[in-house]
Write a protein that holds these residues in place. Structure first.
Motif, PDB file in Angstrom:
ATOM      1  N   ASP A  59      33.229  65.879  18.301  1.00 18.60           N
ATOM      2  CA  ASP A  59      33.315  64.752  17.380  1.00 18.60           C
ATOM      3  C   ASP A  59      32.330  63.685  17.861  1.00 18.60           C
ATOM      4  OD1 ASP A  59      34.679  62.368  18.818  1.00 18.60           O
ATOM      5  OD2 ASP A  59      36.001  64.045  19.324  1.00 18.60           O
ATOM      6  N   PRO A  60      31.943  62.764  16.962  1.00 18.28           N
ATOM      7  CA  PRO A  60      30.917  61.775  17.329  1.00 18.28           C
ATOM      8  C   PRO A  60      31.380  60.740  18.351  1.00 18.28           C
ATOM      9  CG  PRO A  60      31.071  62.040  14.951  1.00 18.28           C
ATOM     10  CD  PRO A  60      32.262  62.704  15.542  1.00 18.28           C
ATOM     11  N   GLY A  61      32.642  60.789  18.750  1.00 20.91           N
ATOM     12  CA  GLY A  61      33.111  59.875  19.784  1.00 20.91           C
ATOM     13  C   GLY A  61      33.352  58.456  19.306  1.00 20.91           C
ATOM     14  N   VAL A  62      33.310  58.247  17.976  1.00 23.17           N
ATOM     15  CA  VAL A  62      33.515  56.905  17.441  1.00 23.17           C
ATOM     16  C   VAL A  62      34.572  56.975  16.345  1.00 23.17           C
ATOM     17  CG1 VAL A  62      32.470  54.962  16.218  1.00 23.17           C
ATOM     18  CG2 VAL A  62      31.130  56.226  17.906  1.00 23.17           C
ATOM     19  N   THR A  63      35.544  56.089  16.409  1.00 24.99           N
ATOM     20  CA  THR A  63      36.527  55.964  15.335  1.00 24.99           C
ATOM     21  C   THR A  63      36.423  54.567  14.743  1.00 24.99           C
ATOM     22  OG1 THR A  63      38.066  57.514  16.378  1.00 24.99           O
ATOM     23  CG2 THR A  63      38.969  56.043  14.732  1.00 24.99           C
ATOM     24  N   HIS A  64      36.281  54.510  13.434  1.00 22.15           N
ATOM     25  CA  HIS A  64      36.255  53.226  12.755  1.00 22.15           C
ATOM     26  C   HIS A  64      37.606  52.976  12.096  1.00 22.15           C
ATOM     27  CE1 HIS A  64      31.922  53.753  13.310  1.00 22.15           C
ATOM     28  NE2 HIS A  64      31.782  52.472  13.017  1.00 22.15           N
ATOM     29  N   GLN A  65      37.746  51.815  11.538  1.00 26.82           N
ATOM     30  CA  GLN A  65      39.006  51.438  10.902  1.00 26.82           C
ATOM     31  C   GLN A  65      38.712  50.736   9.588  1.00 26.82           C
ATOM     32  OE1 GLN A  65      41.652  48.282  12.645  1.00 26.82           O
ATOM     33  NE2 GLN A  65      42.932  50.050  13.173  1.00 26.82           N
ATOM     34  N   LEU A  66      39.439  51.134   8.560  1.00 30.24           N
ATOM     35  CA  LEU A  66      39.375  50.393   7.308  1.00 30.24           C
ATOM     36  C   LEU A  66      40.333  49.217   7.429  1.00 30.24           C
ATOM     37  CD1 LEU A  66      38.474  50.094   4.312  1.00 30.24           C
ATOM     38  CD2 LEU A  66      40.496  51.444   3.716  1.00 30.24           C
ATOM     39  N   GLN A  67      39.792  48.015   7.221  1.00 32.54           N
ATOM     40  CA  GLN A  67      40.602  46.805   7.347  1.00 32.54           C
ATOM     41  C   GLN A  67      40.545  45.996   6.053  1.00 32.54           C
ATOM     42  OE1 GLN A  67      39.076  44.629  10.700  1.00 32.54           O
ATOM     43  NE2 GLN A  67      39.577  46.255  12.180  1.00 32.54           N
ATOM     44  N   ALA A  68      41.626  45.305   5.781  1.00 31.98           N
ATOM     45  CA  ALA A  68      41.652  44.329   4.698  1.00 31.98           C
ATOM     46  C   ALA A  68      41.462  42.959   5.336  1.00 31.98           C
ATOM     47  CB  ALA A  68      42.975  44.396   3.951  1.00 31.98           C
ATOM     48  N   ARG A  69      40.327  42.346   5.074  1.00 34.62           N
ATOM     49  CA  ARG A  69      40.052  41.015   5.604  1.00 34.62           C
ATOM     50  C   ARG A  69      40.388  40.008   4.501  1.00 34.62           C
ATOM     51  NH1 ARG A  69      37.747  42.384  10.334  1.00 34.62           N
ATOM     52  NH2 ARG A  69      37.549  40.205  10.959  1.00 34.62           N
ATOM     53  N   ILE A  70      41.395  39.183   4.768  1.00 34.07           N
ATOM     54  CA  ILE A  70      42.011  38.356   3.735  1.00 34.07           C
ATOM     55  C   ILE A  70      41.534  36.914   3.852  1.00 34.07           C
ATOM     56  CG2 ILE A  70      44.224  37.610   2.770  1.00 34.07           C
ATOM     57  CD1 ILE A  70      45.429  40.069   4.341  1.00 34.07           C
ATOM     58  N   ARG A  71      41.163  36.346   2.716  1.00 32.49           N
ATOM     59  CA  ARG A  71      40.795  34.928   2.709  1.00 32.49           C
ATOM     60  C   ARG A  71      42.011  34.111   3.149  1.00 32.49           C
ATOM     61  NH1 ARG A  71      38.833  32.220  -2.813  1.00 32.49           N
ATOM     62  NH2 ARG A  71      41.053  32.478  -3.278  1.00 32.49           N
ATOM     63  N   HIS A  72      41.804  33.186   4.053  1.00 32.90           N
ATOM     64  CA  HIS A  72      42.919  32.463   4.664  1.00 32.90           C
ATOM     65  C   HIS A  72      43.789  31.787   3.605  1.00 32.90           C
ATOM     66  CE1 HIS A  72      45.066  30.614   7.994  1.00 32.90           C
ATOM     67  NE2 HIS A  72      45.027  29.461   7.330  1.00 32.90           N
ATOM     68  N   SER A  73      43.158  31.208   2.602  1.00 31.83           N
ATOM     69  CA  SER A  73      43.922  30.481   1.580  1.00 31.83           C
ATOM     70  C   SER A  73      44.663  31.423   0.629  1.00 31.83           C
ATOM     71  CB  SER A  73      42.992  29.568   0.770  1.00 31.83           C
ATOM     72  OG  SER A  73      41.964  30.326   0.157  1.00 31.83           O
ATOM     73  N   ALA A  74      44.399  32.746   0.721  1.00 30.99           N
ATOM     74  CA  ALA A  74      45.057  33.710  -0.171  1.00 30.99           C
ATOM     75  C   ALA A  74      46.143  34.503   0.546  1.00 30.99           C
ATOM     76  CB  ALA A  74      44.022  34.663  -0.765  1.00 30.99           C
ATOM     77  N   LYS A  75      46.389  34.190   1.814  1.00 33.79           N
ATOM     78  CA  LYS A  75      47.321  35.011   2.610  1.00 33.79           C
ATOM     79  C   LYS A  75      48.735  35.027   2.040  1.00 33.79           C
ATOM     80  CE  LYS A  75      47.099  35.660   6.973  1.00 33.79           C
ATOM     81  NZ  LYS A  75      47.109  35.562   8.437  1.00 33.79           N
ATOM     82  N   GLU A  76      49.147  33.962   1.391  1.00 32.02           N
ATOM     83  CA  GLU A  76      50.509  33.891   0.857  1.00 32.02           C
ATOM     84  C   GLU A  76      50.580  34.284  -0.618  1.00 32.02           C
ATOM     85  OE1 GLU A  76      52.865  33.474   3.008  1.00 32.02           O
ATOM     86  OE2 GLU A  76      51.302  33.196   4.518  1.00 32.02           O
ATOM     87  N   ASN A  77      49.471  34.750  -1.177  1.00 28.89           N
ATOM     88  CA  ASN A  77      49.455  35.177  -2.576  1.00 28.89           C
ATOM     89  C   ASN A  77      50.282  36.458  -2.718  1.00 28.89           C
ATOM     90  OD1 ASN A  77      48.667  36.609  -4.992  1.00 28.89           O
ATOM     91  ND2 ASN A  77      46.900  35.256  -5.144  1.00 28.89           N
ATOM     92  N   LYS A  78      51.405  36.384  -3.430  1.00 30.76           N
ATOM     93  CA  LYS A  78      52.319  37.522  -3.482  1.00 30.76           C
ATOM     94  C   LYS A  78      51.743  38.697  -4.274  1.00 30.76           C
ATOM     95  CE  LYS A  78      56.710  35.318  -2.477  1.00 30.76           C
ATOM     96  NZ  LYS A  78      58.137  35.195  -2.862  1.00 30.76           N
ATOM     97  N   THR A  79      50.916  38.408  -5.260  1.00 29.44           N
ATOM     98  CA  THR A  79      50.273  39.502  -5.994  1.00 29.44           C
ATOM     99  C   THR A  79      49.321  40.253  -5.077  1.00 29.44           C
ATOM    100  OG1 THR A  79      50.408  38.206  -8.033  1.00 29.44           O
ATOM    101  CG2 THR A  79      48.932  40.096  -8.039  1.00 29.44           C
ATOM    102  N   LEU A  80      48.579  39.519  -4.260  1.00 28.88           N
ATOM    103  CA  LEU A  80      47.693  40.162  -3.292  1.00 28.88           C
ATOM    104  C   LEU A  80      48.500  40.972  -2.285  1.00 28.88           C
ATOM    105  CD1 LEU A  80      44.908  40.638  -2.039  1.00 28.88           C
ATOM    106  CD2 LEU A  80      45.189  38.474  -0.788  1.00 28.88           C
TER     107      LEU A  80
END
Length: 319
Positions: free
Chosen positions: A267-288
């Protein structure tokens, strides 16, 4: 006045959703903690109520009929509405709300159409605005609620980011390409092949190979280099060479036989990660929050199956 047995309908909906997910009555029964006969009876009752056959029993795994797909969408919407009422995540303002998301070209083109479509089937009042961009963008400046990004950096406690799934990478090529070129039995053999290179997966112009505790680096001359793995995938499918591709792009074609893993013991020896980077002002948005929970649940289900290295024995090489 006849009052319908709503709880019975809900149970039948839940069982039908599980049948559609698993494609198998016995597996659906096992996951629900029911007997196969109870699951079969529930399906028959739902078909009797709707007046339509919902699955094609001749296929393995079961395939939904046209009416089955329609009833499935209805069942998913009803169950999701009830769950969101129960946990307080359904907001009065959700109708007409717009989610603005950003993601890479490769992930966006391959996953966002189905994920967004399935989510909007459950919540038709939500609009989704997608920006495809491989750059890391300023979410506040661009007015983006969440960016889906693939990175090798771990999420820290102070990050406005959430991990969604791990990304593995495979070296692969089409069977036709492998038939027409010398065999690849060790990493050094790649020096004599057309290498389709994603620059972020090289180190000082070398591809990395890890086997057990040992690592090996092979200098490769790019036959084609591109900053989009989606383009490299298409070139590999056109028998253009050997590419290092992420599993979320390659897995479908490996399972379908259009691509074959090469040097699958490495294997290529590297593992990546899919992340959700959330806008700070949208963190409490319940639909999001509802959207992110939906995405994570769907990705987890789709990635439960592991890729088993395919047999790479092809017809003998001929010049």
């Amino acid at each position: 006045m006849n009052i319908p047995n709503l709880s019975g309908y809900l149970n039948q909906f839940q069982i039908f959703i599980k049948i559609a997910e698993t494609g198998n009555l016995s597996r659906a029964a096992r996951e629900l903690g029911l007997t196969p006969s109870a699951v079969s009876k529930s399906l028959s009752q739902l078909e009797s109520i709707t007046g339509h056959l919902l699955i094609n029993r001749e296929s393995r795994p079961f395939q939904l009929t046209l009416d089955g797909r329609r009833i499935l969408q209805l069942a998913q919407r009803v169950i999701a509405d009830i769950e969101s009422i129960a946990d307080g995540s359904r907001l009065p303002g959700m109708q007409g709300e717009t989610l603005r998301i950003s993601c890479s070209l490769a992930f966006g083109c391959t996953h966002i159409p189905r994920l967004s479509g399935d989510f909007q089937a459950l919540y038709p009042g939500v609009s989704i605005d997608v920006m495809l961009d491989d750059r890391f963008i300023n979410l506040e400046r661009e007015d983006i609620d969440v960016a889906f990004r693939i990175t090798s950096e771990a999420v820290t406690q102070n990050d406005d980011a959430e991990p969604l799934m791990d990304i593995r990478w495979f070296y692969c090529a089409s069977p036709d390409y492998l038939r027409r070129h010398p065999p690849i039995t060790v990493p050094a053999d790649l020096r004599f092949h057309h290498c389709l290179v994603y620059p972020q997966m090289t180190h000082e112009g070398k591809w990395m190979f890890r086997q057990h505790a040992k690592s090996e680096a092979v200098a490769v001359t790019p036959h084609l280099s591109c900053n989009s793995s989606l383009l490299l995938l298409q070139r590999a499918l056109l028998h253009g060479g050997v590419a290092c591709l992420p599993d979320y792009l390659a897995s479908h074609y490996i399972h379908g036989g259009k691509l074959v893993r090469v040097l699958s013991e490495y294997d290529p020896g590297v593992t990546h990660q899919l992340q959700a980077r959330i806008r700070h002002s949208a963190k409490e948005n319940k639909t999001l929050r509802l959207f992110l929970a939906f995405i994570q649940n769907r990705l987890t289900k789709n990635c439960d199956q592991t890729i088993t290295p395919r047999d790479t024995n092809c017809e003998p090489y001929s010049q």
